[in-house]
Design an enzyme around this catalytic site. Structure first.
Site, short mmCIF file in Angstrom:
data_model
loop_
_atom_site.label_atom_id
_atom_site.label_comp_id
_atom_site.label_asym_id
_atom_site.label_seq_id
_atom_site.Cartn_x
_atom_site.Cartn_y
_atom_site.Cartn_z
N ASP A 1 1.85 -19.90 9.50
CA ASP A 1 1.39 -18.36 9.64
C ASP A 1 0.18 -18.09 10.36
O ASP A 1 -0.57 -19.19 10.64
CB ASP A 1 1.45 -17.94 8.30
CG ASP A 1 1.27 -16.35 8.16
OD1 ASP A 1 1.91 -15.62 8.79
OD2 ASP A 1 0.16 -15.93 7.32
N SER A 2 -0.22 -16.85 10.66
CA SER A 2 -1.48 -16.72 11.19
C SER A 2 -2.62 -17.08 10.40
O SER A 2 -3.80 -17.17 10.68
CB SER A 2 -1.37 -15.13 11.66
OG SER A 2 -1.38 -14.46 10.27
N GLY B 1 -1.11 -9.32 13.85
CA GLY B 1 -0.25 -7.94 13.61
C GLY B 1 -0.45 -7.02 14.89
O GLY B 1 0.69 -6.56 15.52
N CYS C 1 6.21 -16.10 8.83
CA CYS C 1 5.36 -14.91 9.51
C CYS C 1 6.29 -13.99 9.89
O CYS C 1 7.13 -14.41 11.11
CB CYS C 1 4.37 -15.38 10.33
SG CYS C 1 3.46 -13.94 11.41
N ASN C 2 6.42 -12.63 9.54
CA ASN C 2 7.29 -11.98 10.28
C ASN C 2 6.91 -11.63 11.71
O ASN C 2 8.00 -11.36 12.54
CB ASN C 2 7.66 -10.52 9.56
CG ASN C 2 8.08 -10.85 8.10
OD1 ASN C 2 9.19 -10.58 7.81
ND2 ASN C 2 7.13 -11.14 7.14
N THR C 3 5.78 -11.49 11.74
CA THR C 3 5.48 -10.99 13.11
C THR C 3 5.75 -12.17 14.11
O THR C 3 6.05 -11.74 15.47
CB THR C 3 3.57 -10.45 13.19
OG1 THR C 3 3.60 -9.85 12.10
CG2 THR C 3 3.48 -10.09 14.45
N GLU D 1 -6.91 -11.76 3.68
CA GLU D 1 -7.73 -12.98 4.51
C GLU D 1 -8.97 -13.31 3.73
O GLU D 1 -9.67 -14.25 3.49
CB GLU D 1 -8.01 -12.83 5.93
CG GLU D 1 -6.57 -13.19 6.54
CD GLU D 1 -6.08 -14.64 6.68
OE1 GLU D 1 -6.87 -15.52 6.59
OE2 GLU D 1 -4.69 -14.85 6.30
N CYS E 1 5.77 -8.44 5.42
CA CYS E 1 4.69 -9.16 5.97
C CYS E 1 4.37 -10.24 4.73
O CYS E 1 4.28 -9.99 3.58
CB CYS E 1 3.36 -8.54 6.46
SG CYS E 1 1.80 -9.64 6.56
N HIS F 1 1.81 -11.89 4.02
CA HIS F 1 0.56 -11.47 3.15
C HIS F 1 0.82 -10.72 2.01
O HIS F 1 0.10 -10.84 1.13
CB HIS F 1 -0.42 -11.05 4.22
CG HIS F 1 -1.02 -12.05 4.91
ND1 HIS F 1 -0.39 -12.60 6.28
CD2 HIS F 1 -2.35 -12.40 4.96
CE1 HIS F 1 -1.48 -13.15 6.84
NE2 HIS F 1 -2.59 -13.28 6.03
#
Ligand code: DGL
Length: 265
Positions: free
Chosen positions: A12-13, A45, A75-77, A153, A185, A187
């Site tokens: 993921d990011s 994002g 991660c969806n993005t 984050e 998302c 997160h």
């Protein structure tokens, strides 16, 4: 002698994918898991699809170099931007995320759902296709959430800044009659207690982590003929400051663990 079990790579990011990793651990207790957080480049994002695709390819290379037998794009993005290229490039099972629009459309009683996601996800062709497929069965209201990933984050899951931001995103959805909210998302599941408080008990909250873990288990059952035995372990990697991820693990993963620094791409 049997060959050593190969791990599953998850990325993921940042810390968002840990919400998916929890479901993967529960579904596949024997598997070794590698988790890579691209913290040096988070958040994804609002970045371009080209940039995110390049990062996803670099992260996948890194995990494959660590002998991953399957990948989860937690991660969806990044799924929206890169899953097609990832599947072209790597010949192993790759499971991605998409906002749980279908389950939400099935769950809504009011016929109105709200989707919280990054602008990268909302503006993607993949998301447009998802809404085309299921959007005729309910009104789908989309809500980008700039700034929310940064709060998570920073480990701020309930402070005044996070509360104010989340309320600003959710209140208009509720005002328009949404009774089901999609956490699009990875997160955002970490904000579920706060969201529950803001939205009230009658609003349904749906996310995709458990479905992705089930899908991964199905793919492994079809393709992995030497599954892991015993208790699996985890290795955590960050492209940013490992101490930042290590500080969040007890709360977001449920246990402290060492974090290794990596650079990819
Ligand atoms: N967690 C990610 C997602 O599911 C990306 C968030 C971000 O980096 O902006 O979309």
């Amino acid at each position: 002698m049997s060959s050593p079990a190969r791990p599953i790579g998850v990325f993921d990011s940042g810390v968002g994918g840990l919400s998916v990793l929890c479901h993967i651990r529960a579904a596949l207790p024997a598997e070794d898991l590698l988790y890579a957080a691209d913290a040096a480049h988070a958040p994804y994002g609002a970045k371009s699809p080209q940039f995110i695709e390049a990062r996803a390819l670099a992260l996948a290379e890194f995990l494959v170099a660590h002998d991953a037998k399957a990948l989860v794009v937690a991660c969806n993005t990044a799924t929206a931007a890169a899953i097609v290229r990832l599947r072209e490039r790597f010949g192993l099972p790759i499971v991605g995320m998409e906002p749980a629009v279908k389950p939400a459309v099935e769950a809504t009683r009011a016929g109105v759902i709200g989707v919280l996601a990054t602008s990268g996800t909302i503006e993607s062709g993949k998301f447009a296709e998802l809404v085309r497929r299921f959007g005729s069965q309910a009104r789908v209201i989309v809500q980008p959430c700039p700034g929310l990933v940064e709060r998570i984050e920073a480990g701020d899951l309930e402070g005044p800044l996070t509360r104010g931001l989340l309320d600003g995103f959710v209140a208009p959805l509720l005002a328009q009659g949404a009774d089901t909210l999609v956490l699009g998302c990875t997160h955002y599941p970490f904000l579920t207690p706060l969201l529950r408080e803001l939205a009230g008990p009658s609003v349904e909250i749906v996310e995709s982590g458990a479905a992705v873990a089930r899908q991964l288990a199905r793919r492994l059952a079809e393709t992995d003929f030497s599954p892991a035995q015993g208790a699996g372990g985890e290795r955590f990697f960050s492209s940013g400051d490992p101490a930042l991820l290590a500080a969040l693990l007890p709360r977001l993963w449920g246990a402290a663990a060492p974090v290794e620094r990596f650079s990819a791409g």
